[in-house]
Write a protein that holds these residues in place. Structure first.
Motif, short mmCIF file in Angstrom:
data_model
loop_
_atom_site.label_atom_id
_atom_site.label_comp_id
_atom_site.label_asym_id
_atom_site.label_seq_id
_atom_site.Cartn_x
_atom_site.Cartn_y
_atom_site.Cartn_z
N GLU A 1 2.70 95.86 108.55
CA GLU A 1 4.11 95.43 108.58
C GLU A 1 4.25 94.01 109.10
O GLU A 1 4.93 93.17 108.50
CB GLU A 1 4.93 96.38 109.46
CG GLU A 1 5.27 97.71 108.86
CD GLU A 1 6.12 98.52 109.81
OE1 GLU A 1 7.31 98.74 109.52
OE2 GLU A 1 5.61 98.93 110.88
N MET A 2 3.61 93.74 110.23
CA MET A 2 3.74 92.41 110.82
C MET A 2 2.99 91.38 110.00
O MET A 2 3.43 90.22 109.87
CB MET A 2 3.26 92.40 112.27
CG MET A 2 3.65 91.14 113.04
SD MET A 2 5.44 90.96 113.22
CE MET A 2 5.76 92.08 114.59
N ALA A 3 1.85 91.76 109.44
CA ALA A 3 1.10 90.83 108.59
C ALA A 3 1.95 90.44 107.39
O ALA A 3 2.00 89.25 107.01
CB ALA A 3 -0.22 91.45 108.14
N TYR A 4 2.65 91.39 106.80
CA TYR A 4 3.52 91.07 105.68
C TYR A 4 4.72 90.24 106.12
O TYR A 4 5.16 89.33 105.41
CB TYR A 4 4.03 92.34 104.99
CG TYR A 4 5.04 92.03 103.90
CD1 TYR A 4 4.63 91.50 102.68
CD2 TYR A 4 6.40 92.19 104.13
CE1 TYR A 4 5.56 91.17 101.71
CE2 TYR A 4 7.35 91.85 103.16
CZ TYR A 4 6.91 91.34 101.95
OH TYR A 4 7.83 91.00 101.00
N ASN A 5 5.23 90.53 107.31
CA ASN A 5 6.40 89.81 107.80
C ASN A 5 6.17 88.31 107.86
O ASN A 5 7.11 87.52 107.68
CB ASN A 5 6.81 90.33 109.18
CG ASN A 5 8.17 89.84 109.62
OD1 ASN A 5 9.14 89.93 108.88
ND2 ASN A 5 8.25 89.32 110.84
N PHE A 6 4.93 87.89 108.10
CA PHE A 6 4.61 86.47 108.16
C PHE A 6 3.82 86.00 106.94
O PHE A 6 3.20 84.94 106.97
CB PHE A 6 3.85 86.15 109.45
CG PHE A 6 4.76 86.13 110.65
CD1 PHE A 6 5.43 84.98 111.01
CD2 PHE A 6 4.96 87.28 111.40
CE1 PHE A 6 6.28 84.96 112.11
CE2 PHE A 6 5.82 87.27 112.49
CZ PHE A 6 6.48 86.11 112.84
N SER A 7 3.87 86.78 105.87
CA SER A 7 3.15 86.43 104.66
C SER A 7 3.91 85.40 103.84
O SER A 7 5.11 85.19 104.02
CB SER A 7 2.92 87.68 103.81
OG SER A 7 4.17 88.14 103.28
N GLU A 8 3.21 84.78 102.91
CA GLU A 8 3.86 83.84 102.00
C GLU A 8 4.85 84.57 101.09
O GLU A 8 5.89 84.03 100.73
CB GLU A 8 2.81 83.09 101.18
CG GLU A 8 2.00 82.11 102.00
CD GLU A 8 1.22 81.14 101.13
OE1 GLU A 8 1.08 81.41 99.92
OE2 GLU A 8 0.76 80.11 101.66
#
Length: 510
Positions: A51-58
């Motif tokens: 979730e957090m990795a996606y939240n800061f994804s391009e």
């Protein structure tokens, strides 16, 4: 993106890599996937939750840009600008249709990331190209996206924090009456209970819930403000109508899910917002560091330890050891989290006039790393708190080593009640204490203070009640009652909002 062009670019650089590392030849690297030929942050590749990795994804970043452009266009159309429904429809249908390869090439051409994505967006909705980003500046998508991402980041963190609190509260309830040594200066002082100590941890985390909720709820949208915050470009679009510009700002703010926007800003929102956000995260990092340091110390005492799975390897060289690897990870990453607050503090302090661009590169790193690190720390703490192991017999043995010295006042009181002389009793206690201390410190023996009392004819009047006097539960004060009241009055009301997530399983990939 692993495109043929990217592979070709990597291939052209292999000879340069081989010059740096004499043990690597270009031929050796030809079959290595491109992602393994460049640095990857372990915050994402090793630790962070999806979730957090996606939240800061391009993908999240640039789809949010497109949503912002769409919300702006819809609001401008609503207020009378010449924007068609077809243009809006094309934009809405292509929010997720991002050609990252094209965007990269566009940025190389125009040397501007926002304009590169304007053209990339326009390529898949050509009729909308003339009105994409109409009246806006780069900060419209950049800053507003950052605010959305941080808000969403807190929404990911808060349930995880509440989950840690719930797990530790269950632990506190279970062990609220289990006596244990308490420490000041890391020296045995009195007795407390295992559950009471856990409540001290929980109390810090509850303060973090308050801090994170406060910061999250106080985040305001930058809104539609123009190049230096005066809204001049939008005033021009609406032929000088103050009312329409204010309505435009309000409509876009609501579309983004915010209740308020900044009434005043320069080109960017105040960088003190970043300070507030990362301060709350750094404070939470200090809480987790303290909790995990306590657990590491208790593990050294063999009183409490973190979960240890069946196939969990101990020390490489000393296989019987159970290293507190997860609490160590929490401490390591919490230190990084606490240090990151320096970046936004410095950035906020050097924003010249309405804005300087030296904030951009710094914020790309520190904001993402703070939330990713906080996410990892809470996931790991959840795993630890979900399976803490307590060893009551070890705790009892350690109590027995120290309690006799702590019980001297109780012995004196019992002797006085039996008719003894206080001064004589104190002198006898002092003598026996010194003898027992010598046995422990000089000869490495056990604490035989109690046995010496039993053998002393002076203390014969209380021999038959020594077991009651030395019952550890007589020395824990109101700890169990304090735990009950704390859990009922302070914990439950503050995490009830997150009750739907507290049954998640505390698992870690590593």
């Amino acid at each position: 993106m692993d495109s043929p062009r990217n592979r070709q670019n990597y291939g052209s650089r292999l000879s340069n890599i081989s010059k740096v590392d004499v043990n690597v030849s270009p031929l050796d690297l030809n079959n290595v996937p491109p992602e393994h030929l460049k640095y990857r942050s372990p915050l994402v590749s090793r630790y962070a939750g999806p979730e957090m990795a996606y939240n800061f994804s391009e993908m999240k970043k640039f789809t949010t840009w497109r949503k912002l452009w769409t919300w702006l266009a819809k609001a401008e159309r609503h207020l009378g600008l010449d924007i068609t429904e077809e243009q809006i429809s094309q934009m809405e249908q292509n929010i997720n249709n991002i050609d990252f390869e094209r965007a990269t090439q566009e940025e190389k051409r125009v040397r501007h990331d926002v304009m590169a994505h304007v053209h990339t967006f326009g390529a898949c909705c050509p009729s909308a190209l003339p009105i994409i980003h109409l009246g806006a500046t780069s900060a419209y998508v950049g800053d507003n996206t950052d605010l959305i991402v941080m808000r969403d980041g807190f929404d990911i963190l808060l349930p995880k924090l509440a989950r840690c609190i719930q797990r530790l509260s269950v632990f506190a309830e279970e062990y609220k009456s289990q006596p244990c040594l308490s420490y000041t200066h890391l020296q045995p002082a009195q007795l407390t209970t295992v559950g009471k100590r856990a409540c001290v941890w929980v109390q810090d985390l509850l303060m973090d819930v308050r801090n994170l909720e406060t910061v999250r709820n106080n985040i305001r949208f930058r809104g539609v403000k123009g190049t230096t915050g005066t809204q001049a470009s939008f005033l021009s679009l609406f032929d000088g109508s103050d009312e329409k510009v204010e309505i435009l700002d309000k409509l876009v703010t609501e579309a983004a899910g915010f209740k308020k926007n900044f009434l005043i800003c320069g080109q960017t929102y105040s960088r003190k917002v970043d300070v507030d956000c990362l301060s709350a995260l750094a404070s939470m990092g200090s809480s987790v560091h303290k909790i995990c340091t306590d657990i590491r110390l208790l593990a050294s005492f063999k009183e409490v330890e973190e979960p240890f799975e069946k196939e969990h390897s101990g020390s490489v060289g000393v296989s019987y050891k159970r290293n507190p690897m997860r609490t160590e990870r929490c401490c390591a990453l919490s230190r990084h989290l606490m240090c990151l607050i320096q970046d936004p503090l410095m950035t906020a302090s050097v924003q010249w006039m309405e804005r300087t661009l030296d904030d951009s590169a710094n914020r790309r790193v520190c904001l993402a790393e703070a939330f990713l690190t906080a996410d990892i720390v809470l996931s790991t703490l959840h795993n630890v708190s979900d399976g803490l192991v307590v060893y009551p017999k070890v705790i009892d043995r350690r109590i027995r080593q120290e309690l006799p010295f702590m019980a001297t006042d109780a012995i004196v009181k019992a002797m006085i009640k039996a008719g003894g002389n206080r001064q004589e009793c104190l002198e006898q206690i002092r003598s026996i204490s010194q003898e027992a201390g010598i046995e422990i410190k000089q000869y490495g023996g056990d604490n035989d203070f109690l046995e010496r009392i039993r053998k002393s004819s002076f203390f014969q009047p209380i021999h038959n009640c020594l077991d009651d006097i030395f019952d550890p539960k007589n020395f824990i004060g109101r700890a169990p009652n304090q735990v009950n009241r704390f859990l009922e009055e302070e914990v439950k009301p503050n995490i009830v909002t997150y009750a739907n997530i507290i049954d998640d399983i505390a698992e870690l990939d590593l």
